[in-house]
Design a protein around this motif. Structure first.
Motif, PDB file in Angstrom:
ATOM      1  N   VAL B  64       0.871  -1.176   0.000  1.00 37.43           N
ATOM      2  CA  VAL B  64       0.000   0.000   0.000  1.00 37.43           C
ATOM      3  C   VAL B  64       0.908   1.226   0.000  1.00 37.43           C
ATOM      4  CG1 VAL B  64      -1.660   1.365   1.331  1.00 37.43           C
ATOM      5  CG2 VAL B  64      -1.917  -1.127   1.205  1.00 37.43           C
ATOM      6  N   VAL B  65       0.737   2.091  -0.981  1.00 39.44           N
ATOM      7  CA  VAL B  65       1.517   3.333  -1.022  1.00 39.44           C
ATOM      8  C   VAL B  65       0.590   4.471  -0.594  1.00 39.44           C
ATOM      9  CG1 VAL B  65       2.893   4.904  -2.437  1.00 39.44           C
ATOM     10  CG2 VAL B  65       2.983   2.437  -2.867  1.00 39.44           C
ATOM     11  N   GLY B  93       0.732 -10.479  -6.537  1.00 43.49           N
ATOM     12  CA  GLY B  93       0.417  -9.546  -5.464  1.00 43.49           C
ATOM     13  C   GLY B  93      -0.340  -8.356  -6.009  1.00 43.49           C
ATOM     14  N   ASN B  94      -0.363  -7.278  -5.215  1.00 47.96           N
ATOM     15  CA  ASN B  94      -1.053  -6.074  -5.669  1.00 47.96           C
ATOM     16  C   ASN B  94      -0.407  -4.851  -5.026  1.00 47.96           C
ATOM     17  OD1 ASN B  94      -2.877  -4.341  -6.875  1.00 47.96           O
ATOM     18  ND2 ASN B  94      -4.697  -5.410  -6.127  1.00 47.96           N
ATOM     19  N   LEU B  95      -0.501  -3.745  -5.714  1.00 52.41           N
ATOM     20  CA  LEU B  95      -0.077  -2.457  -5.161  1.00 52.41           C
ATOM     21  C   LEU B  95      -1.297  -1.547  -5.166  1.00 52.41           C
ATOM     22  CD1 LEU B  95       3.100  -0.406  -6.056  1.00 52.41           C
ATOM     23  CD2 LEU B  95       0.891   0.684  -5.769  1.00 52.41           C
ATOM     24  N   LYS B  96      -1.695  -1.109  -3.985  1.00 50.41           N
ATOM     25  CA  LYS B  96      -2.877  -0.254  -3.869  1.00 50.41           C
ATOM     26  C   LYS B  96      -2.457   1.117  -3.359  1.00 50.41           C
ATOM     27  CE  LYS B  96      -5.710  -4.347  -2.948  1.00 50.41           C
ATOM     28  NZ  LYS B  96      -6.797  -4.961  -2.160  1.00 50.41           N
ATOM     29  N   LEU B  97      -3.251   2.120  -3.700  1.00 52.64           N
ATOM     30  CA  LEU B  97      -2.911   3.500  -3.346  1.00 52.64           C
ATOM     31  C   LEU B  97      -3.890   4.043  -2.319  1.00 52.64           C
ATOM     32  CD1 LEU B  97      -2.240   4.845  -6.952  1.00 52.64           C
ATOM     33  CD2 LEU B  97      -0.550   4.061  -5.282  1.00 52.64           C
ATOM     34  N   ALA B  98      -3.397   4.975  -1.498  1.00 55.55           N
ATOM     35  CA  ALA B  98      -4.259   5.576  -0.479  1.00 55.55           C
ATOM     36  C   ALA B  98      -3.909   7.048  -0.290  1.00 55.55           C
ATOM     37  CB  ALA B  98      -4.089   4.830   0.842  1.00 55.55           C
ATOM     38  N   GLY B  99      -4.924   7.826   0.103  1.00 55.36           N
ATOM     39  CA  GLY B  99      -4.704   9.203   0.551  1.00 55.36           C
ATOM     40  C   GLY B  99      -4.381  10.203  -0.545  1.00 55.36           C
ATOM     41  N   GLN B 103      -5.713  17.015  -6.603  1.00 54.64           N
ATOM     42  CA  GLN B 103      -5.003  17.265  -7.864  1.00 54.64           C
ATOM     43  C   GLN B 103      -4.124  16.083  -8.261  1.00 54.64           C
ATOM     44  OE1 GLN B 103      -3.408  21.283  -7.091  1.00 54.64           O
ATOM     45  NE2 GLN B 103      -4.736  21.931  -8.746  1.00 54.64           N
ATOM     46  N   VAL B 104      -3.642  15.349  -7.265  1.00 54.40           N
ATOM     47  CA  VAL B 104      -2.880  14.128  -7.565  1.00 54.40           C
ATOM     48  C   VAL B 104      -3.818  13.090  -8.182  1.00 54.40           C
ATOM     49  CG1 VAL B 104      -1.619  12.201  -6.522  1.00 54.40           C
ATOM     50  CG2 VAL B 104      -1.121  14.558  -5.813  1.00 54.40           C
ATOM     51  N   LYS B 105      -5.027  12.993  -7.633  1.00 52.62           N
ATOM     52  CA  LYS B 105      -6.016  12.061  -8.188  1.00 52.62           C
ATOM     53  C   LYS B 105      -6.354  12.435  -9.633  1.00 52.62           C
ATOM     54  CE  LYS B 105     -10.166   9.618  -6.787  1.00 52.62           C
ATOM     55  NZ  LYS B 105     -11.306   9.567  -5.880  1.00 52.62           N
ATOM     56  N   SER B 106      -6.393  13.731  -9.918  1.00 52.28           N
ATOM     57  CA  SER B 106      -6.666  14.191 -11.287  1.00 52.28           C
ATOM     58  C   SER B 106      -5.609  13.697 -12.261  1.00 52.28           C
ATOM     59  CB  SER B 106      -6.716  15.716 -11.337  1.00 52.28           C
ATOM     60  OG  SER B 106      -7.791  16.185 -10.591  1.00 52.28           O
ATOM     61  N   MET B 107      -4.378  13.594 -11.802  1.00 57.68           N
ATOM     62  CA  MET B 107      -3.301  13.085 -12.659  1.00 57.68           C
ATOM     63  C   MET B 107      -3.555  11.629 -13.053  1.00 57.68           C
ATOM     64  SD  MET B 107      -0.848  15.127 -13.465  1.00 57.68           S
ATOM     65  CE  MET B 107       0.603  14.107 -13.651  1.00 57.68           C
ATOM     66  N   PHE B 108      -4.063  10.851 -12.104  1.00 59.75           N
ATOM     67  CA  PHE B 108      -4.382   9.448 -12.404  1.00 59.75           C
ATOM     68  C   PHE B 108      -5.527   9.372 -13.405  1.00 59.75           C
ATOM     69  CE2 PHE B 108      -1.777   6.799  -9.684  1.00 59.75           C
ATOM     70  CZ  PHE B 108      -1.220   7.752  -8.842  1.00 59.75           C
ATOM     71  N   THR B 121      -9.424   5.857   0.220  1.00 61.49           N
ATOM     72  CA  THR B 121      -9.389   7.162   0.890  1.00 61.49           C
ATOM     73  C   THR B 121      -8.198   7.262   1.838  1.00 61.49           C
ATOM     74  OG1 THR B 121     -11.789   7.200   0.769  1.00 61.49           O
ATOM     75  CG2 THR B 121     -10.745   8.800   2.246  1.00 61.49           C
ATOM     76  N   ASP B 122      -7.975   6.188   2.602  1.00 63.42           N
ATOM     77  CA  ASP B 122      -6.820   6.214   3.522  1.00 63.42           C
ATOM     78  C   ASP B 122      -6.183   4.834   3.583  1.00 63.42           C
ATOM     79  OD1 ASP B 122      -8.139   4.631   5.590  1.00 63.42           O
ATOM     80  OD2 ASP B 122      -9.346   6.430   5.960  1.00 63.42           O
ATOM     81  N   SER B 123      -5.017   4.782   4.211  1.00 64.58           N
ATOM     82  CA  SER B 123      -4.249   3.528   4.218  1.00 64.58           C
ATOM     83  C   SER B 123      -4.947   2.448   5.036  1.00 64.58           C
ATOM     84  CB  SER B 123      -2.839   3.781   4.736  1.00 64.58           C
ATOM     85  OG  SER B 123      -2.882   4.355   6.017  1.00 64.58           O
ATOM     86  N   GLY B 124      -5.740   2.843   6.050  1.00 65.92           N
ATOM     87  CA  GLY B 124      -6.474   1.860   6.845  1.00 65.92           C
ATOM     88  C   GLY B 124      -7.418   1.050   5.970  1.00 65.92           C
ATOM     89  N   GLU B 125      -8.135   1.746   5.098  1.00 67.41           N
ATOM     90  CA  GLU B 125      -9.062   1.052   4.187  1.00 67.41           C
ATOM     91  C   GLU B 125      -8.301   0.159   3.210  1.00 67.41           C
ATOM     92  OE1 GLU B 125     -11.729   3.511   2.008  1.00 67.41           O
ATOM     93  OE2 GLU B 125     -12.553   4.478   3.790  1.00 67.41           O
ATOM     94  N   ALA B 126      -7.198   0.688   2.702  1.00 71.82           N
ATOM     95  CA  ALA B 126      -6.405  -0.078   1.726  1.00 71.82           C
ATOM     96  C   ALA B 126      -5.846  -1.345   2.369  1.00 71.82           C
ATOM     97  CB  ALA B 126      -5.273   0.792   1.175  1.00 71.82           C
TER      98      ALA B 126
END
Lengths: 139, 132
Positions: B64-65, B93-99, B103-108, B121-126
């Motif tokens: 989780v990043v 495996g998997n790499l998941k993103l959090a937080g 504007q960073v989300k807009s880049m994705f 939304t946050d690392s706890g959920e991820a």
């Protein structure tokens, strides 16, 4: 529409540690413009991004990471147009192959694609001493 | 690596010889990488890529990043995350993103990578998603 006339001319060593400095100049210009009616925070991010991308390409690809070289950046605003020029002093790189959107999982090409998406014009041409990446955005 | 009173193991805290402030914590089902930088760009994204490669070599394939501190990401930063995602996937495996900031989300979204990554939304959920 903005009524500002701004000209910034800066040279920095060919090192990625200066990306932050140049990107922040772009952000500060967006925050300082008078009479700009668009989304100022988006413009700030976009200018930061295209300056970072243009300069990173110059440092890593055109100048091939040579720390002895430098990158020259000009930012100007004339009659509602924002111009960015990034001069490198190396062998250049092939911009054209990256203009089309890359597959989301491709390793390369996102930077050029992003510059083309954000700016109204992007060209890359040879100069007497290297190459210049020229970008224009209508404000 | 040592145990803490908070019930998680700190694998390593990277402070030497790299340009990036990055905290890495083994949370059991996945490893959490907390990027403590304002920018993820061509200056420091190589460090993130290399640290992820080290984790893959250690057999840690679920990551989780957490990008909550990151205000700006460029194509190199996206590229490092894509590299991590592909390496994790190739090892089942998997790499998941959090937080992600707005504007960073807009880049994705601009690069269509929001369809590739699982974004929380946050690392706890991820992290919880790895335990389901």
């Amino acid at each position: 529409m903005t009524t500002d006339r701004i000209a910034v001319d800066i040279k920095v060593p060919n090192q990625t540690r200066y990306l932050c400095l140049i990107g922040h100049i772009g952000e500060n210009i967006a925050h300082t413009l008078r009479n700009y009616s668009g989304d100022r925070e988006k413009l700030a991010y976009d200018l930061n991004l295209v300056l970072t991308e243009g300069m990173a390409n110059a440092i890593l690809h055109a100048n091939q990471g040579d720390p002895a070289k430098e990158v020259h950046i000009e930012i100007s605003i004339v009659k509602n147009n924002l111009f960015i020029k990034v001069f490198d002093f190396g062998q250049g790189f092939d911009v054209e192959q990256y203009i089309k959107p890359s597959h989301p999982l491709d390793d390369h090409g996102r930077g050029v694609y992003l510059m083309h998406t954000i700016m109204d014009e992007v060209t890359y041409r040879q100069t007497k001493t290297g190459h210049v990446l020229e970008m224009r955005k209508i404000l | 690596m040592y145990n803490t009173s908070y019930g998680f193991r700190i694998v390593t805290i990277i402070k030497e010889r790299i340009k990036m402030n990055l905290q890495i914590e083994d949370k059991g089902a996945a490893v959490l990488l907390l990027v403590e930088e304002d920018r993820l760009d061509a200056h420091n994204s190589g460090d993130l890529k290399n640290q992820m490669l080290k984790l893959f070599e250690e057999g840690k394939h679920n990551l989780v990043v957490d990008l909550q501190a990151v205000r700006f990401v460029d194509s190199s930063g996206l590229g490092a995350l894509v590299s991590g995602f592909k390496n994790a996937s190739s090892r089942n495996g998997n790499l998941k993103l959090a937080g992600l900031q707005l504007q960073v989300k807009s880049m994705f979204e601009l690069t269509r990578l929001h369809r590739v990554f699982e974004i929380y939304t946050d690392s706890g959920e991820a992290l919880a998603s790895f335990q389901q």
